[in-house]
Design an enzyme around this catalytic site. Sequence first.
Site, short mmCIF file in Angstrom:
data_model
loop_
_atom_site.label_atom_id
_atom_site.label_comp_id
_atom_site.label_asym_id
_atom_site.label_seq_id
_atom_site.Cartn_x
_atom_site.Cartn_y
_atom_site.Cartn_z
N SER A 23 69.75 88.18 38.59
CA SER A 23 71.15 87.83 38.32
C SER A 23 71.58 86.62 39.13
O SER A 23 72.23 85.70 38.62
CB SER A 23 72.06 89.03 38.66
N ARG A 27 72.59 82.52 37.99
CA ARG A 27 73.87 81.94 38.36
C ARG A 27 73.72 80.70 39.24
O ARG A 27 74.47 79.74 39.10
CB ARG A 27 74.74 83.02 39.03
N GLN A 172 77.88 90.30 32.82
CA GLN A 172 77.61 89.18 31.91
C GLN A 172 78.88 88.77 31.17
O GLN A 172 79.18 87.58 31.05
CB GLN A 172 76.51 89.55 30.93
N ASP A 323 70.26 99.09 35.38
CA ASP A 323 68.88 98.65 35.18
C ASP A 323 67.87 99.59 35.81
O ASP A 323 66.66 99.48 35.55
CB ASP A 323 68.68 97.24 35.74
N ARG A 396 61.27 96.54 32.17
CA ARG A 396 61.58 97.68 33.04
C ARG A 396 60.87 98.95 32.58
O ARG A 396 60.51 99.80 33.39
CB ARG A 396 63.10 97.87 33.14
#
EC number: 2.5.1.19
Length: 437
Positions: A23, A27, A172, A323, A396
């Site tokens: 993440s 960014r 998001q 997640d 995952r």
Amino acid sequence: MGSVCLSGGGSLHGSVRVPGDKSISHRALLFGAIATGTTTIEGLLPAEDPLSTAACLRAMGVTVSAIDSSGVVRVEGVGLDGLQEPAQVLDCGNSGTTMRLMLGLLAGRHGRHFVLDGDGSLRRRPMARVAQPLAQMGAEIGGREGGNKAPLAIAGQTLSGGTIRTPVASAQVKSALLLAGLTAKGSTTVIEPALSRDHSERMLRAFGAELISEPHAAEGPTAIVRPGAELHGQHVVVPGDISSAAFWLIAALVVPGTELTIENVGINPTRTGILDVLEQMGAPLEVLNQRDVAGEPVADLRVRYSPLKAFEIGGELIPRLVDEIPILSVAALCAEGTSVMRDAAELRVKETDRLAVMARQLRAMGAELEETTDGMVIPGGQRLTGAQVDSETDHRVAMSLAVAALIASGDTSIDQSEAAAVSYPSFWDELARLQRS
């Protein structure tokens, strides 16, 4: 890579440093691109998803240095309104984060046109949750199923700020709206039903954005961004991804004789739901060497094999561990009692329908569990049997099945194991090393 074959038995020992947080990596690239000056990024995740973000930025005239595991990444910013109209379709690969954040970044580029596309999995994922709130600001986004599915076409507009309530607690969605708000007319206020991860707010402030966070506001967690402030290039240090660390945390707890130390893990409070659940399960977890790195809290985590108690999760905890639910389903099989996961319907629109895929693959290994509309009910104390299973292209799932294979009797073959590279390119090598230690 194809298939990986793992045998049950044995234990894991040693220390491991997980890749940079996915993440934060996305960014850092995006905010560096629209800043002035140079942004340097240490520890950026050199995996498929951030590579997709970098490729899209390069196609719009941003200079991004090579991304690999050996060095610092440099982004030469073009300023808030310097992104060029690309000559080609912007390929987001398998990355939902890339596509959703790009929608917010590009919707306000007046007079410029963009087309976002991705692989087969990404084309199935819902984008209206971002496109519809952006439309309230004046965005024009078209695509399949009324703008819900890629390919998506963006006709850049002059956007107007306002107050927007997001349909789901999603970092998001929130981040896309904040990015759009940077160049909108007037302030943009984003109100969430529950608090989602706050990496964007922390980093945008560090880059110079005028942004206020009110996580405990009466109407719901709120972020307010005011336009006009120029962003300035920064030095960003990306901590290890707690979502990647989760696989080692659970492996240490469920594989007899195991003790692991996971180093340099980001422990941002909006991401540490997994640690709360481990505490609920009675896990012997030590949080060591806590420090602050570039505005993000970081620590080393030490954990060892231990009997576990069942857990129940739902509500506002889910955005803090969404997640980690696939690997928690493996932990639940080993716990004493029945574990219940609810309010997790978001998993049905990830890279795969993760609830269905995990239920299907764990059943192939002999597990008994109930798949509900928004979660799972999993009795503990179960023994798994080695089998042929499949990640179904989900990173995952691949890594969760690897941990399941370690506690199964016999051999387990995991097809499409290469999916792990989406977020953790060195996972299989690290697993082999920890097995040898």
